[in-house]
Design a protein around this motif. Structure first.
Motif, short mmCIF file in Angstrom:
data_model
loop_
_atom_site.label_atom_id
_atom_site.label_comp_id
_atom_site.label_asym_id
_atom_site.label_seq_id
_atom_site.Cartn_x
_atom_site.Cartn_y
_atom_site.Cartn_z
N UNK A 68 17.60 -20.54 -11.71
CA UNK A 68 17.19 -19.41 -10.85
C UNK A 68 18.39 -18.91 -10.06
N UNK A 69 19.14 -19.85 -9.48
CA UNK A 69 20.30 -19.47 -8.65
C UNK A 69 21.30 -18.68 -9.48
N UNK A 70 21.55 -19.15 -10.69
CA UNK A 70 22.58 -18.51 -11.52
C UNK A 70 22.15 -17.12 -11.97
N UNK A 71 20.87 -16.98 -12.32
CA UNK A 71 20.37 -15.65 -12.71
C UNK A 71 20.45 -14.70 -11.51
N UNK A 72 20.08 -15.20 -10.33
CA UNK A 72 20.15 -14.34 -9.14
C UNK A 72 21.60 -13.94 -8.85
N UNK A 73 22.51 -14.87 -9.05
CA UNK A 73 23.93 -14.57 -8.85
C UNK A 73 24.34 -13.38 -9.72
N UNK A 74 23.94 -13.43 -10.99
CA UNK A 74 24.26 -12.34 -11.92
C UNK A 74 23.62 -11.03 -11.45
N UNK A 75 22.37 -11.13 -11.00
CA UNK A 75 21.66 -9.93 -10.54
C UNK A 75 22.39 -9.32 -9.33
N UNK A 76 22.80 -10.18 -8.40
CA UNK A 76 23.49 -9.69 -7.20
C UNK A 76 24.76 -8.95 -7.59
N UNK A 77 25.54 -9.57 -8.47
CA UNK A 77 26.80 -8.93 -8.89
C UNK A 77 26.51 -7.60 -9.58
N UNK A 78 25.52 -7.60 -10.48
CA UNK A 78 25.21 -6.38 -11.23
C UNK A 78 24.73 -5.28 -10.30
N UNK A 79 23.80 -5.62 -9.40
CA UNK A 79 23.23 -4.59 -8.53
C UNK A 79 24.27 -4.08 -7.53
N UNK A 80 25.10 -4.99 -7.02
CA UNK A 80 26.14 -4.54 -6.09
C UNK A 80 27.08 -3.57 -6.80
N UNK A 81 27.42 -3.88 -8.04
CA UNK A 81 28.30 -3.01 -8.81
C UNK A 81 27.65 -1.65 -9.07
N UNK A 82 26.39 -1.68 -9.46
CA UNK A 82 25.65 -0.46 -9.74
C UNK A 82 25.55 0.41 -8.48
N UNK A 83 25.24 -0.28 -7.38
CA UNK A 83 25.14 0.39 -6.09
C UNK A 83 26.42 1.11 -5.73
N UNK A 84 27.50 0.40 -5.92
CA UNK A 84 28.81 0.93 -5.62
C UNK A 84 29.03 2.23 -6.40
N UNK A 85 28.69 2.15 -7.68
CA UNK A 85 28.86 3.29 -8.57
C UNK A 85 27.97 4.46 -8.16
N UNK A 86 26.68 4.16 -7.90
CA UNK A 86 25.73 5.22 -7.56
C UNK A 86 26.06 5.87 -6.22
N UNK A 87 26.37 5.03 -5.21
CA UNK A 87 26.63 5.59 -3.89
C UNK A 87 27.86 6.48 -3.94
N UNK A 88 28.80 6.10 -4.77
CA UNK A 88 30.01 6.89 -4.86
C UNK A 88 29.72 8.27 -5.43
N UNK A 89 28.76 8.31 -6.37
CA UNK A 89 28.44 9.60 -6.97
C UNK A 89 27.51 10.43 -6.12
N UNK A 90 26.53 9.75 -5.47
CA UNK A 90 25.52 10.49 -4.72
C UNK A 90 26.13 11.23 -3.53
N UNK A 91 26.98 10.54 -2.79
CA UNK A 91 27.57 11.16 -1.60
C UNK A 91 28.93 11.71 -1.97
N UNK A 92 28.96 12.91 -2.50
CA UNK A 92 30.25 13.41 -2.94
C UNK A 92 30.73 14.55 -2.06
#
Lengths: 319, 271
Positions: A295-319
């Motif tokens: 569970x911990x390891x899957x959550x770790x992957x999810x956190x990394x993926x979502x943080x990365x996605x967030x970074x990408x989306x926020x950068x595009x949304x607020x332009x």
């Protein structure tokens, strides 16, 4: 060792000079070695207590490993295949995201508004800033218990107030959506003021002449906010979103203590059990360390993926 | 001169701040009443039972021991984080050494790594060392943070002129002495802020202490959880506990609030 080091150095830089005094050679060694000694305690400790346990979690997840097990059985990816068919896990993941969305989105909007108000030329500036930061310093455990009382199903204040405007009492603990709203409101209450101050700091870093130019061009206050302030806040908003994602997906204290009897199920139907709460329950009440590690390891992957996605989306949304 | 804002702005901010403070007051309100008054007709006037309830807290959980433990744990963790972060931050900001860039990149990359998810191997290690239930178990895993190193390095980059370190070295000062006599005094403002934040974070830490500590030797947060986790929740008792636990935090906030505000805002600009 000392001799070799200083010889090499002299050979390169000071070939024509006489042999330097002993103190200088000592200090040469000092200059080479000391920086490593200065950073070493951090790296040694961080790897030992931070990184290694995280990586070792992946190893444990490949075993059928009970608490106190001396000879755990290697089972490959079986924990993962069980996990991906485990309804309770998917439910926990859904709850985590639901609570996260209910807390992060309204929080950032309100934080921007509060920051804009704080950015006015207020009397007693520091007093107001301290006022909005008050929840941040409070103990999370104490607050969660207090909110649990406020959202109590029978005599809770929230239901009393809703009763005044004719809304019948809601059982905040029993329903999925109700419990998520209650937990998200704890998160919002705690972090909105903090994020408002971060955004305020970024607003104050915007040079004044940009606004003056817009003012000369006759742009309205609202227009100035949307066309100047918001775009220039972009890096800060990315920072706020990414940090709140990393924290939000690991939410534990609030759902743990929202259940009054000390359980870790996140309610009778697991209606507000989050991923970290499920991890805790599997490891320390179910004693299944291997499964909890998966569970911990899957959550770790999810956190990394979502943080990365967030970074990408926020950068595009607020332009 | 900028014009003063309207009353509406003060009104909205005032409501926000009142809302921020209200749960604290509510906690005290419930704690000051008698348990029989749990009906819906709420009042905002405190009752006279706070001390009775507080004494019941002291009888139910080892409150003073928990308070002492929390101070000991947070104090030790803060001391270590501030010292080791300043040391490493100084090296990264002002000293030249091979691999500096790569090592610092490592620090930045690990800033966001959720090390909290490593609790299972940590738990195994603590059981192995016989530290389960002991304060070492909550101190040792928190002795350094990547954030601390990053924060101190960013501050020291501008706070100490390169010439100052050079001059100290020319005078035959060892790097250790340069750290002690040049970097440490210059780092004081940032170190103080890092100290306050580390202390608060450690004070509030809950998941890991809940895993490794027990009801006999808890930190304050774990003791509060034990108060609340009975089959039947006695709110005037539990909220007396949360009120008592909030008092030290409020004192710290009143004394250091200005610095905490400045710290949050600076962190935003530098971070």
């Amino acid at each position: 060792m000392t001799a070799t080091l200083s010889k090499v150095d002299r050979g390169r830089e000071q070939a024509s000079l006489p042999r330097p005094p002993r103190r200088y050679r000592m200090s040469n060694l000092d200059a080479k070695v000391s920086p490593y000694l200065f950073v070493a305690p951090f790296f040694v400790l961080f790897i030992a207590i931070g990184l290694f346990p995280l990586l070792y979690t992946a190893y444990v997840s490949l075993f059928d490993w009970e608490i106190g097990d001396d000879d755990p059985l290697f089972i490959g990816f079986e924990n993962y295949s069980t996990l991906f068919q485990d309804d309770q896990f998917w439910n926990a993941l859904f709850n985590t995201f639901s609570i996260f969305l209910l807390s992060s989105a309204p929080q950032i909007v309100v934080a921007i508004v509060i920051a804009a108000l704080l950015n006015a030329n207020l009397r007693a500036r520091t007093g107001w800033r301290m006022g909005v930061l008050l929840p941040y310093v409070a103990s999370l455990v104490a607050l969660t218990i207090i909110f649990g009382n406020l959202f109590g199903p029978q005599y809770g204040l929230v239901n009393d107030v809703l009763g005044l405007i004719g809304i019948s009492p809601i059982d905040w603990q029993a329903s999925t959506f109700g419990s998520h709203v209650a937990i998200a409101s704890m998160v919002n209450w705690r972090w909105t003021g903090y994020n408002a101050l971060i955004i305020l700091a970024a607003m104050q870093a915007i040079p004044k002449d940009v606004y003056e130019a817009a003012l000369v061009d006759g742009a309205s206050a609202l227009r100035r906010f949307f066309s100047i302030t918001l775009p220039l806040l972009k890096p800060t908003l990315i920072f706020v979103v990414v940090t709140s994602t990393i924290g939000g997906l690991q939410i534990f204290t609030e759902p743990k203590l929202f259940e009054p009897s000390g359980g870790s199920g996140g309610g009778a139907e697991h209606q507000y059990q989050t991923v970290v709460l499920y991890l805790y329950q599997s490891a320390f009440q179910g004693f299944d360390l291997g499964y909890a590690s998966a569970i911990a390891w899957v959550l770790f992957m999810v956190v990394i993926a979502v943080a990365g996605l967030n970074f990408f989306l926020t950068r595009r949304a607020v332009k | 001169m900028m014009k003063r804002p309207s009353f509406a702005i003060y009104g909205i901010l005032g409501a926000f701040v009142l809302g921020s403070a209200f749960p604290f007051y509510w906690s005290f309100l419930v704690a000051s009443r008698d348990n029989s008054v749990l009906t819906g007709d709420f009042t905002l006037i405190p009752g006279g039972n706070f001390w009775t309830n507080a004494v019941r807290v002291f009888d139910t959980v080892p409150f003073w021991k928990a308070l002492g433990n929390s101070f000991l744990v947070s104090g030790t963790v803060t001391f270590s984080v501030v010292l080791l972060s300043t040391l490493a931050g100084f090296a990264f900001a002002k000293l030249k050494f091979r691999g500096r860039g790569v090592l610092f990149l490592f620090v930045v990359a690990t800033l966001a790594v959720p090390t909290q998810l490593g609790i299972i191997p940590l738990y195994m290690a603590m059981a192995e060392f016989g530290w389960a239930g002991e304060l070492e178990a909550v101190i040792v895993p928190n002795l350094v943070t990547a954030f601390g190193v990053f924060w101190m390095r960013q501050y020291l980059l501008d706070a100490i002129p390169d010439e100052l370190v050079e001059a100290a070295r020319m005078d035959g000062c060892s790097l250790w002495r340069a750290f002690w006599h040049v970097a440490l005094p210059a780092a004081r403002p940032a170190a103080a802020m890092l100290g306050v934040f580390t202390f608060m974070q450690s004070w509030n830490d809950f998941l890991w202490p809940l895993v490794v500590l027990n009801a006999d030797n808890p930190t304050l947060q774990v003791a509060l959880e034990k108060l609340q986790s009975g089959y039947y929740v006695d709110y005037s008792l539990v909220l007396a506990g949360t009120t008592l636990a909030t008092v030290p935090v409020l004192i710290v906030f009143l004394v250091l609030g200005r610095q905490i505000v400045a710290g949050v805002m600076q962190g935003a600009v530098k971070g």
